[in-house]
Scaffold this motif. Sequence first.
Motif, mmCIF file in Angstrom:
data_model
loop_
_atom_site.group_PDB
_atom_site.id
_atom_site.type_symbol
_atom_site.label_atom_id
_atom_site.label_comp_id
_atom_site.label_asym_id
_atom_site.label_seq_id
_atom_site.Cartn_x
_atom_site.Cartn_y
_atom_site.Cartn_z
ATOM 1 N N ALA A 71 0.878 -1.098 -0.032
ATOM 2 C CA ALA A 71 -0.075 0.074 0.069
ATOM 3 C C ALA A 71 0.879 1.238 0.032
ATOM 4 N N MET A 72 0.557 2.230 -0.674
ATOM 5 C CA MET A 72 1.295 3.683 -0.806
ATOM 6 C C MET A 72 0.226 4.801 0.141
ATOM 7 N N THR A 73 1.139 5.449 0.622
ATOM 8 C CA THR A 73 0.234 6.393 1.411
ATOM 9 C C THR A 73 0.178 7.868 0.928
ATOM 10 N N ARG A 74 -1.053 8.359 0.591
ATOM 11 C CA ARG A 74 -1.061 9.483 -0.177
ATOM 12 C C ARG A 74 -1.263 10.680 0.716
ATOM 13 N N SER A 75 -0.284 11.764 0.543
ATOM 14 C CA SER A 75 -0.315 12.693 1.586
ATOM 15 C C SER A 75 -0.869 14.198 0.723
ATOM 16 N N GLU A 76 -1.553 15.074 1.582
ATOM 17 C CA GLU A 76 -1.655 16.461 1.023
ATOM 18 C C GLU A 76 -1.336 17.221 2.150
ATOM 19 N N GLU A 77 -0.969 18.759 1.441
ATOM 20 C CA GLU A 77 -0.907 19.710 2.489
ATOM 21 C C GLU A 77 -2.102 20.536 2.729
ATOM 22 N N GLU A 78 -2.371 20.949 3.955
ATOM 23 C CA GLU A 78 -3.576 21.599 4.247
ATOM 24 C C GLU A 78 -3.324 22.940 4.746
ATOM 25 N N MET A 79 -3.989 23.946 4.207
ATOM 26 C CA MET A 79 -3.741 25.388 4.551
ATOM 27 C C MET A 79 -4.525 25.882 5.713
ATOM 28 N N HIS A 80 -3.888 26.357 6.648
ATOM 29 C CA HIS A 80 -4.066 26.911 7.907
ATOM 30 C C HIS A 80 -4.017 28.349 8.066
ATOM 31 N N VAL A 81 -5.047 28.955 8.157
ATOM 32 C CA VAL A 81 -4.886 30.393 8.290
ATOM 33 C C VAL A 81 -5.120 31.144 9.622
ATOM 34 N N GLY A 82 -4.368 31.851 9.685
ATOM 35 C CA GLY A 82 -4.417 32.612 11.268
ATOM 36 C C GLY A 82 -4.243 34.194 11.136
ATOM 37 N N THR A 83 -4.086 34.670 12.268
ATOM 38 C CA THR A 83 -3.964 36.269 12.060
ATOM 39 C C THR A 83 -2.872 36.638 13.203
ATOM 40 N N GLU A 84 -2.127 37.566 12.727
ATOM 41 C CA GLU A 84 -1.197 37.903 13.769
ATOM 42 C C GLU A 84 -1.386 39.673 14.100
ATOM 43 N N ARG A 85 -1.198 39.958 15.099
ATOM 44 C CA ARG A 85 -1.421 41.589 15.330
ATOM 45 C C ARG A 85 -0.098 42.402 15.130
ATOM 46 N N GLN A 86 -0.326 43.467 14.245
ATOM 47 C CA GLN A 86 0.886 44.029 13.930
ATOM 48 C C GLN A 86 0.677 45.614 13.867
ATOM 49 N N VAL A 87 1.629 46.536 13.921
ATOM 50 C CA VAL A 87 1.448 47.885 14.340
ATOM 51 C C VAL A 87 1.001 48.365 12.565
#
Length: 193
Positions: A71-87
């Motif tokens: 068996a072969m394992t198929r992988s995917e990248e998942e996009m996780h979006v967050g926020t950061e506080r900046q001036v």
Amino acid sequence: MTRTWSKTSSKCPSRRIASRTHYGIQWDEAWQQANDPQDGWATTGPETAGHTAVAGGAAGAMDAERSGDDAMTRSEEEMHVGTERQVTGRARLRKYVVTEEQQQTIPVRHEEVRVVREPITDADLDDALSGPEITEAEREVTLHAERPVVETRVEPVERVRLETDEVTEEETVTGTVRKERIEAEYDAEDRRS
């Protein structure tokens, strides 16, 4: 693919065989184990000992796939979006003085001269006859008037301060993710009796 020379084959003591190594697997050795008459998964019985059985090999491959060995394992990248506080900027209060013209209307008073003539009555007859009969005389009257006077006073009118409000808005974020795809490839093999 790398090619190395293995030791003398147990099947043919006088023969040295070429061993092909790919992805860390000794393919010739794996082929020999698969076609082993006793333990090989590519054989179906004594009648096919030492030969590659197409039907048996397919069945063994299916069994191996069901057991998860191949068996072969198929992988995917998942996009996780967050926020950061900046001036993003700064705000300050600055007070400065400006000069402007203002107009305001107010009432002002002034005195005017008016000649009043009154006839002589019994009440003031004595005062009228007290002076010389015919003479020259002069009287002076001081006139008064009001003039506008501008005076300024400093008075507080309001208090000013800075406050911040947090506003939430929707923003679309675009990113690139990688995904693995698995495809089956089939190689045609020559069937020899």
